[in-house]
Scaffold this motif. Structure first.
Motif, PDB file in Angstrom:
ATOM      1  N   ALA A  47       0.678  -1.186  -0.063  1.00 56.02           N
ATOM      2  CA  ALA A  47       0.192   0.060  -0.067  1.00 56.02           C
ATOM      3  C   ALA A  47       0.860   1.297   0.046  1.00 56.02           C
ATOM      4  CB  ALA A  47      -1.000  -0.029   1.297  1.00 56.02           C
ATOM      5  N   ALA A  48       2.010   1.279   0.737  1.00 60.39           N
ATOM      6  CA  ALA A  48       2.621   2.476   0.944  1.00 60.39           C
ATOM      7  C   ALA A  48       3.547   2.579  -0.302  1.00 60.39           C
ATOM      8  CB  ALA A  48       3.777   2.353   2.332  1.00 60.39           C
ATOM      9  N   GLY A  49       3.913   1.460  -1.289  1.00 61.90           N
ATOM     10  CA  GLY A  49       4.433   1.344  -2.209  1.00 61.90           C
ATOM     11  C   GLY A  49       3.931   2.436  -3.282  1.00 61.90           C
ATOM     12  N   ALA A  50       2.449   2.153  -3.054  1.00 61.55           N
ATOM     13  CA  ALA A  50       1.587   2.869  -4.052  1.00 61.55           C
ATOM     14  C   ALA A  50       1.162   4.360  -3.694  1.00 61.55           C
ATOM     15  CB  ALA A  50       0.445   1.771  -4.316  1.00 61.55           C
ATOM     16  N   GLY A  51       1.453   4.710  -2.644  1.00 59.46           N
ATOM     17  CA  GLY A  51       1.468   6.085  -2.125  1.00 59.46           C
ATOM     18  C   GLY A  51       0.104   6.136  -1.180  1.00 59.46           C
ATOM     19  N   ALA A  52      -0.250   4.940  -0.653  1.00 59.41           N
ATOM     20  CA  ALA A  52      -1.418   4.739   0.360  1.00 59.41           C
ATOM     21  C   ALA A  52      -0.781   5.337   1.681  1.00 59.41           C
ATOM     22  CB  ALA A  52      -2.100   3.823   0.516  1.00 59.41           C
ATOM     23  N   ALA A  53      -1.666   5.912   2.434  1.00 56.58           N
ATOM     24  CA  ALA A  53      -1.381   6.423   3.698  1.00 56.58           C
ATOM     25  C   ALA A  53      -1.582   5.105   4.723  1.00 56.58           C
ATOM     26  CB  ALA A  53      -2.323   7.521   4.563  1.00 56.58           C
ATOM     27  N   VAL A  54      -0.479   4.520   5.552  1.00 59.28           N
ATOM     28  CA  VAL A  54      -0.538   3.426   6.020  1.00 59.28           C
ATOM     29  C   VAL A  54      -0.625   3.924   7.626  1.00 59.28           C
ATOM     30  CG1 VAL A  54       0.653   1.332   6.976  1.00 59.28           C
ATOM     31  CG2 VAL A  54       0.501   2.174   4.534  1.00 59.28           C
TER      32      VAL A  54
END
Length: 322
Positions: free
Chosen positions: A161-168
């Motif tokens: 998720a973080a690699g795709a720009g999501a806020a984890v």
């Protein structure tokens, strides 16, 4: 492995275990009435995220039986999408909540070897597209503690998720029944660099994970591990938010007649994640989470009262400059 299509995209995805709850009030005995429900940090946070306006889904595993059917129906009833739920043979995690007339509560868990505790990296690979398309991912220390496989799944989901720009968002949720301080600290250290926000409680999480009961020191420790921000909760006192812009304290709204604080931290996490996914600035998102969490005390259990977005906005504290 080829990813399976979901009915996304989703604003928020949550990974973890949903528990079957058996609640009895009064002395335990052969004919004590028991009420069936469903709870757990993942469900509580998912319900809050959906109520905060986010298109929300849970990534989990649920037993393919009548009890599992009822669990999935409850997830859908709360406005949370069920397309990322894997059904299969096994048993659902469960707990007995016993409350007596003095207000004391006791929990007895049955979750070792549950179907959701056997989540692993292939489950993340299966729904990789949904994770990459999400605006935010919510995971917790409970998920990291359930099993080695579940810990791998939590970390893989955060990386994806973080690699795709999501806020984890990671809620440490330390539970001594599930893990040791050493393992919990290691899990936090490996996931923190992927996190937009970590939300430890003080004193419980702060004492176990950082050896302090000082919220400011806990926030500093979180950011030193690589997380972009920390929101340290301190019960009814305040929430300390530390980010690149500095440190601010958000007052917790007074609750006149609280019923149950169960799941308040989950509501904060889910609401905050929803608003981050929908474009709110971090401090405003946390403030809305604080408002929703305070209102949730009006219901029994983590989803006993899920406040609507308008009510959470009205209850949210003002964000001070800093």
């Amino acid at each position: 492995m080829t990813a399976t299509r979901a009915d996304g995209p989703f604003d928020v995805v949550l990974l973890g275990e949903i528990l079957v709850e058996f609640f009895c009030e009064g002395p335990l005995g052969g004919e004590t009435p028991v009420r069936l429900g469903f709870s757990g940090d993942t469900l509580n946070a998912a319900a809050a995220a959906a109520a905060a306006g986010a298109r929300t889904a849970v990534l989990t595993a649920v037993a393919d039986d009548a009890l599992g059917d009822a669990l999935v129906a409850r997830v859908a009833e709360l406005g949370v999408h069920t397309s990322l739920i894997r059904r299969g043979p096994g048993s659902n995690g469960a707990y007995l909540l016993h409350g007596d007339v003095t207000g004391e509560r006791e929990f007895t868990y049955w979750r070792r070897g549950s179907i959701a505790s056997r989540l692993d990296e292939p489950d993340v690979e299966r729904w990789a597209d949904a994770l990459r398309g999400a605006g935010a991912l919510v995971v917790s220390g409970i998920g990291s503690a359930l099993s080695d496989g579940s810990r791998r799944a939590v970390l893989a989901a955060a990386r994806t998720a973080a690699g795709a720009g999501a806020a984890v968002l990671y809620d440490p949720n330390f539970r001594a029944r599930l893990t040791t301080t050493e393992r919990a600290r290691a899990a936090l250290a490996e996931i923190a660099p992927h996190c937009a926000l970590v939300t430890p409680s003080c004193p419980a999480d702060a004492r176990a994970l950082f050896g302090t009961e000082d919220p400011a020191r806990a926030a500093t420790a979180v950011r030193a591990l690589g997380a972009r921000a920390a929101a340290v909760t301190s019960g009814a006192e305040r929430v300390l938010v530390a980010d690149a812009g500095g440190v601010v304290g958000l007052p917790v709204p007074h609750v006149a007649d609280p019923v149950d604080a169960t799941g308040a931290g989950d509501v904060l996490a889910g609401t905050t994640a929803a608003r981050l996914a929908l474009g709110d600035p971090l401090r405003a998102a946390v403030a809305l989470g604080v408002g929703a969490a305070s209102l949730s005390l009006a219901g029994r259990g983590g989803t006993g009262h899920v406040p609507p977005l308008a009510a959470s906005r009205a209850a949210a504290p003002a964000v001070p400059e800093g």
